[in-house]
Motif scaffolding. Structure first.
Motif, mmCIF file in Angstrom:
data_model
loop_
_atom_site.group_PDB
_atom_site.id
_atom_site.type_symbol
_atom_site.label_atom_id
_atom_site.label_comp_id
_atom_site.label_asym_id
_atom_site.label_seq_id
_atom_site.Cartn_x
_atom_site.Cartn_y
_atom_site.Cartn_z
ATOM 1 N N ASP A 206 0.874 -1.296 -0.063
ATOM 2 C CA ASP A 206 -0.108 -0.005 0.060
ATOM 3 C C ASP A 206 0.874 1.326 -0.092
ATOM 4 N N VAL A 207 0.927 2.242 -1.139
ATOM 5 C CA VAL A 207 1.681 3.304 -1.160
ATOM 6 C C VAL A 207 0.760 4.561 -1.212
ATOM 7 N N HIS B 27 0.802 12.110 -6.845
ATOM 8 C CA HIS B 27 0.977 10.600 -7.023
ATOM 9 C C HIS B 27 1.940 10.898 -8.158
ATOM 10 N N SER B 28 3.190 9.689 -8.141
ATOM 11 C CA SER B 28 4.072 9.924 -9.237
ATOM 12 C C SER B 28 4.185 8.234 -9.445
ATOM 13 N N GLU B 29 4.138 7.884 -10.648
ATOM 14 C CA GLU B 29 4.354 6.484 -11.126
ATOM 15 C C GLU B 29 5.789 5.983 -11.081
ATOM 16 N N ALA B 30 6.650 7.200 -11.180
ATOM 17 C CA ALA B 30 8.121 6.618 -11.081
ATOM 18 C C ALA B 30 8.249 6.267 -9.638
ATOM 19 N N GLU C 68 6.403 5.159 -7.248
ATOM 20 C CA GLU C 68 5.635 4.014 -7.059
ATOM 21 C C GLU C 68 6.490 2.941 -7.459
ATOM 22 N N ALA C 69 6.864 3.057 -8.676
ATOM 23 C CA ALA C 69 7.683 1.866 -9.337
ATOM 24 C C ALA C 69 8.949 1.831 -8.730
#
Length: 118
Positions: A6-7, A14-17, A19-20
């Motif tokens: 859970d992030v 929100h940043s996809e990078a 989170e990756a």
């Protein structure tokens, strides 16, 4: 096993990078202990006082990690330590601390930790 993750982002978009990166780092934790029940990661930036300004240069970030393991919770919090101005470094540093705590916990479960005679 796929680690339940859970992030949460607080006071920043929100940043996809990012989170990756969190997913990549959390997957590494299973190498050290494969019975992790849950993993919560909170990435915080200082509160911006409701302004619509873009991200301020030099903004400081803190990363908090809570790992659920059998019979215990391992908490990584950067409180009391200086916050990082580089978000990616803050994430990597927090996961280094989490890895160390997880390794210590696994050693205790295996009985590899020596106890002093009284």
């Amino acid at each position: 096993m796929k680690l339940p993750l859970d992030v949460t982002f607080r006071n920043l978009d929100h940043s996809e990078a990012v989170e990756a990166l969190v997913r990549e780092e959390s997957a590494k934790l299973e190498r050290h202990f494969d019975h992790i029940v849950s993993c919560r990661v909170t990435i915080e930036a200082p509160h911006r006082h409701q302004t619509k300004e873009p991200k301020v240069k030099g903004e400081l970030f803190q990363v908090h990690i809570e790992l659920g393991v059998p019979q215990q919770r391992l908490i990584v919090s950067q409180k009391g330590k200086p916050a990082q101005s580089d978000l990616y470094k803050a994430v990597r540093d927090a996961f280094k601390v989490a890895t160390r705590q997880l390794e210590d916990y696994a050693r205790k479960l295996r009985g590899d930790v020596k106890s002093h005679a009284v």
